[in-house]
Design a protein around this motif. Structure first.
Motif, mmCIF file in Angstrom:
data_model
loop_
_atom_site.group_PDB
_atom_site.id
_atom_site.type_symbol
_atom_site.label_atom_id
_atom_site.label_comp_id
_atom_site.label_asym_id
_atom_site.label_seq_id
_atom_site.Cartn_x
_atom_site.Cartn_y
_atom_site.Cartn_z
ATOM 1 N N ALA A 132 -6.984 -4.714 -4.177
ATOM 2 C CA ALA A 132 -8.337 -4.974 -3.665
ATOM 3 C C ALA A 132 -8.491 -4.469 -2.240
ATOM 4 N N VAL A 133 -7.460 -4.649 -1.411
ATOM 5 C CA VAL A 133 -7.504 -4.149 -0.036
ATOM 6 C C VAL A 133 -7.579 -2.626 -0.032
ATOM 7 N N LEU A 134 -6.754 -1.991 -0.856
ATOM 8 C CA LEU A 134 -6.768 -0.525 -0.929
ATOM 9 C C LEU A 134 -8.141 -0.018 -1.368
ATOM 10 N N GLY A 135 -8.733 -0.673 -2.377
ATOM 11 C CA GLY A 135 -10.055 -0.272 -2.844
ATOM 12 C C GLY A 135 -11.111 -0.449 -1.775
ATOM 13 N N ALA A 136 -10.998 -1.528 -0.996
ATOM 14 C CA ALA A 136 -11.973 -1.788 0.053
ATOM 15 C C ALA A 136 -11.941 -0.720 1.135
ATOM 16 N N PHE A 137 -10.750 -0.137 1.353
ATOM 17 C CA PHE A 137 -10.604 0.900 2.382
ATOM 18 C C PHE A 137 -10.568 2.310 1.782
ATOM 19 N N ASP A 138 -10.826 2.399 0.485
ATOM 20 C CA ASP A 138 -10.888 3.691 -0.193
ATOM 21 C C ASP A 138 -9.585 4.465 -0.065
ATOM 22 N N TRP A 139 -8.461 3.756 -0.216
ATOM 23 C CA TRP A 139 -7.142 4.374 -0.196
ATOM 24 C C TRP A 139 -6.552 4.368 -1.598
ATOM 25 N N SER A 140 -5.763 5.385 -1.910
ATOM 26 C CA SER A 140 -5.304 5.607 -3.278
ATOM 27 C C SER A 140 -4.177 4.680 -3.719
ATOM 28 N N GLY A 141 -3.342 4.244 -2.787
ATOM 29 C CA GLY A 141 -2.202 3.407 -3.131
ATOM 30 C C GLY A 141 -0.940 4.178 -3.479
ATOM 31 N N GLU A 142 -0.987 5.496 -3.420
ATOM 32 C CA GLU A 142 0.161 6.293 -3.858
ATOM 33 C C GLU A 142 1.340 6.238 -2.888
ATOM 34 N N TYR A 143 1.133 5.716 -1.676
ATOM 35 C CA TYR A 143 2.216 5.702 -0.684
ATOM 36 C C TYR A 143 2.949 4.367 -0.617
ATOM 37 N N GLY A 144 2.533 3.389 -1.389
ATOM 38 C CA GLY A 144 3.226 2.110 -1.424
ATOM 39 C C GLY A 144 2.765 1.158 -0.338
ATOM 40 N N PHE A 145 2.750 -0.144 -0.672
ATOM 41 C CA PHE A 145 2.332 -1.158 0.287
ATOM 42 C C PHE A 145 3.221 -2.388 0.162
ATOM 43 N N TYR A 146 3.130 -3.246 1.164
ATOM 44 C CA TYR A 146 3.763 -4.557 1.066
ATOM 45 C C TYR A 146 3.021 -5.541 1.964
ATOM 46 N N PHE A 147 3.153 -6.824 1.611
ATOM 47 C CA PHE A 147 2.652 -7.908 2.439
ATOM 48 C C PHE A 147 3.832 -8.544 3.155
ATOM 49 N N ARG A 148 3.558 -9.083 4.333
ATOM 50 C CA ARG A 148 4.570 -9.878 5.023
ATOM 51 C C ARG A 148 3.940 -11.199 5.431
ATOM 52 N N LYS A 149 4.597 -12.272 5.024
ATOM 53 C CA LYS A 149 4.159 -13.612 5.428
ATOM 54 C C LYS A 149 5.404 -14.378 5.836
#
Length: 264
Positions: free
Chosen positions: A55-72
């Protein structure tokens, strides 16, 4: 070994709120850049962190092909692409990695909580993700979810070189005399007469992207198999869109007429 054990949040105490059936309002703000670039959207609280990342990637119009992670805290919630890519990398003491698709948002977050979202380790985008509140049922009556409620400014294009690169990118496109102006326009794919406006934000484009993802997920259930039925379905959607546009125009003209009426 005990030093490397991450303590997961304790089980819900008696009387503690259960958010599993709720919808969260989320604000995602890109850090280290001013003026702020942000998005606000709704998402089911029992969606996974992978779905939140999507959802975050879609909101910023990014493809997601480079990988993501959350940190908490000391926990890292990695998308499967990153989990596979970094499986053999050594971990820092106390650092625990789990799959972003293995944890639900409501398991680790509640209203008022924040987490950091990281995307593209070369450009290194960091986004603060805040759970602002639980929305009422009548506020969540949308035909798809997530759904964008608002935002500000264009998201930086992927591959632009992080926050420093984006500032330089905007400076070049704002100066036709810059030696890199034409090259930068070509890289972005701008046609003659088109311009990149960093202040522009289209909630319609974000929600159109979210809606298409929903249709992709439920294509077999939503779209007719028969070609003739599919044509009728498309005609109906087009007629509905044209009707909505006409109604909006009528409403705008009515408002203009009210402004022009003499005041008593």
């Amino acid at each position: 070994m005990a030093d490397n054990v991450f303590q997961f949040p304790a089980s819900k105490a008696a009387g503690a709120p259960d958010f599993s059936k709720s919808v969260f309002q989320v604000k995602a703000t890109l850090l280290y850049i001013e003026p702020a670039i942000w998005r606000r959207f709704l998402i089911p609280a029992d969606d996974t962190f992978f779905m939140l990342g999507d959802a975050v990637l879609g909101a910023f119009d990014w493809s997601g092909e480079y990988g993501f992670y959350f940190r908490k805290g000391g926990m890292f919630l990695d998308d499967p692409l990153l989990m596979e890519r970094n499986a053999t990398m050594p971990r820092m003491k106390g650092e625990v990695h789990v799959g972003a698709d293995d944890k639900k948002i409501c398991e680790l977050m509640k209203p008022g909580d924040k987490a950091s979202f990281f995307y593209d380790m070369e450009d290194y985008w960091e986004i603060e993700v805040e759970i602002e509140r639980v929305v009422r049922d009548d506020e969540a009556a949308f035909p798809f979810m997530p759904v964008c409620l608002g935002g500000a400014r264009q998201a930086p294009p992927e591959g632009v070189g992080g926050t420093v690169g984006y500032v330089d990118f905007c400076r070049v496109l704002d100066n036709p005399l810059d030696a890199r102006y034409r090259e930068t326009r070509d890289w972005l794919g701008l046609r003659a007469g088109e311009r990149f406006d960093p202040e522009q934000f289209s909630i319609f484009d974000v929600n159109a992207s979210y809606a298409i993802e929903t249709i992709d997920d439920y294509e077999k259930e939503i779209l007719p198999d028969n070609e003739a039925d599919l044509r009728e379905f498309c005609k109906m959607l087009l007629a509905e869109k044209m009707s909505m546009h006409a109604c909006a125009e009528v409403g705008m003209r009515a408002m203009e007429d009210l402004k022009e009426e003499p005041q008593e």
